[in-house]
Design a protein around this motif. Structure first.
Motif, PDB file in Angstrom:
ATOM      1  N   ALA A 101      41.192  81.281  19.431  1.00  0.00           N
ATOM      2  CA  ALA A 101      41.124  80.466  18.215  1.00  0.00           C
ATOM      3  C   ALA A 101      39.745  79.827  18.070  1.00  0.00           C
ATOM      4  N   GLU A 102      39.213  79.287  19.142  1.00  0.00           N
ATOM      5  CA  GLU A 102      37.901  78.646  19.079  1.00  0.00           C
ATOM      6  C   GLU A 102      36.799  79.656  18.804  1.00  0.00           C
ATOM      7  N   ASN A 103      36.911  80.859  19.355  1.00  0.00           N
ATOM      8  CA  ASN A 103      35.914  81.902  19.102  1.00  0.00           C
ATOM      9  C   ASN A 103      35.838  82.274  17.625  1.00  0.00           C
ATOM     10  N   VAL A 104      36.963  82.169  16.934  1.00  0.00           N
ATOM     11  CA  VAL A 104      37.022  82.533  15.517  1.00  0.00           C
ATOM     12  C   VAL A 104      36.590  81.362  14.631  1.00  0.00           C
ATOM     13  N   GLY A 105      36.495  80.165  15.189  1.00  0.00           N
ATOM     14  CA  GLY A 105      36.031  79.020  14.412  1.00  0.00           C
ATOM     15  C   GLY A 105      37.023  77.890  14.252  1.00  0.00           C
ATOM     16  N   PHE A 106      38.227  78.007  14.820  1.00  0.00           N
ATOM     17  CA  PHE A 106      39.195  76.922  14.754  1.00  0.00           C
ATOM     18  C   PHE A 106      38.706  75.763  15.609  1.00  0.00           C
ATOM     19  N   GLU A 107      39.016  74.546  15.151  1.00  0.00           N
ATOM     20  CA  GLU A 107      38.684  73.350  15.914  1.00  0.00           C
ATOM     21  C   GLU A 107      39.960  72.562  16.159  1.00  0.00           C
ATOM     22  N   GLU A 108      40.044  71.968  17.345  1.00  0.00           N
ATOM     23  CA  GLU A 108      41.228  71.171  17.650  1.00  0.00           C
ATOM     24  C   GLU A 108      41.234  69.930  16.772  1.00  0.00           C
ATOM     25  N   SER A 109      42.390  69.637  16.188  1.00  0.00           N
ATOM     26  CA  SER A 109      42.525  68.455  15.338  1.00  0.00           C
ATOM     27  C   SER A 109      43.531  67.509  15.984  1.00  0.00           C
ATOM     28  N   ASP A 110      44.486  67.006  15.237  1.00  0.00           N
ATOM     29  CA  ASP A 110      45.475  66.076  15.784  1.00  0.00           C
ATOM     30  C   ASP A 110      46.292  66.764  16.875  1.00  0.00           C
ATOM     31  N   PRO A 111      46.891  65.938  17.751  1.00  0.00           N
ATOM     32  CA  PRO A 111      47.824  66.538  18.716  1.00  0.00           C
ATOM     33  C   PRO A 111      48.984  67.178  17.957  1.00  0.00           C
ATOM     34  N   GLY A 112      49.468  68.273  18.461  1.00  0.00           N
ATOM     35  CA  GLY A 112      50.608  68.928  17.829  1.00  0.00           C
ATOM     36  C   GLY A 112      51.910  68.288  18.253  1.00  0.00           C
ATOM     37  N   PRO A 113      52.998  68.672  17.618  1.00  0.00           N
ATOM     38  CA  PRO A 113      54.310  68.116  17.967  1.00  0.00           C
ATOM     39  C   PRO A 113      54.830  68.705  19.281  1.00  0.00           C
TER      40      PRO A 113
END
Length: 133
Positions: A101-113
């Motif tokens: 996910a990070e390689n494609v450009g996703f960034e971690e946002s809020d904690p998930g449920p």
């Protein structure tokens, strides 16, 4: 690598990749957009996604890392056309898929449920573009 729509007959292999019962994957194939990556006739990975009014949600991403990275282009292209962000929830500690996910450009946002007693991490791609190919 060939990318195609998943069909009901793929349920067994998808279930094996996701480590869930075959019946669960049959429902996923019917209820979401599911694309598979295959080489030499064997499914290496799959992605499942759906959209609401505001966001494209990647609900399933399993398989070989390189194939998963390639498959993320599918929901990203859809999101581009609809001018929507893309989100993915990943269970901890899915480090391999986090790297994809990070390689494609996703960034971690809020904690998930919490899901089935496990913490999830939310990753978001605000302005998707398929120029990462």
């Amino acid at each position: 690598m060939r990318v195609r729509d998943a069909v009901e007959a793929d349920g067994g292999r998808l279930a094996a990749l996701a480590d869930v019962p075959t019946e669960v994957m049959a429902d996923v194939v019917h209820d979401r957009t599911v694309r598979v990556a295959e080489s030499d006739g064997e499914i290496d990975a799959f992605v499942g996604f759906e959209a609401d009014e505001e966001t494209v949600h990647v609900t399933h991403l399993f398989g070989a890392e390189a194939a998963c990275e390639h498959l993320l282009d599918e929901p990203i292209r859809f999101a581009e056309r609809e001018a929507m962000p893309v989100e993915i929830l990943l269970p901890e500690p899915e480090t391999d898929i986090v790297a994809v996910a990070e390689n494609v450009g996703f960034e971690e946002s809020d904690p998930g449920p919490w899901f089935d007693g496990h913490r999830t991490r939310r990753f978001r791609l605000e302005n998707p573009t398929t120029e990462t190919e």
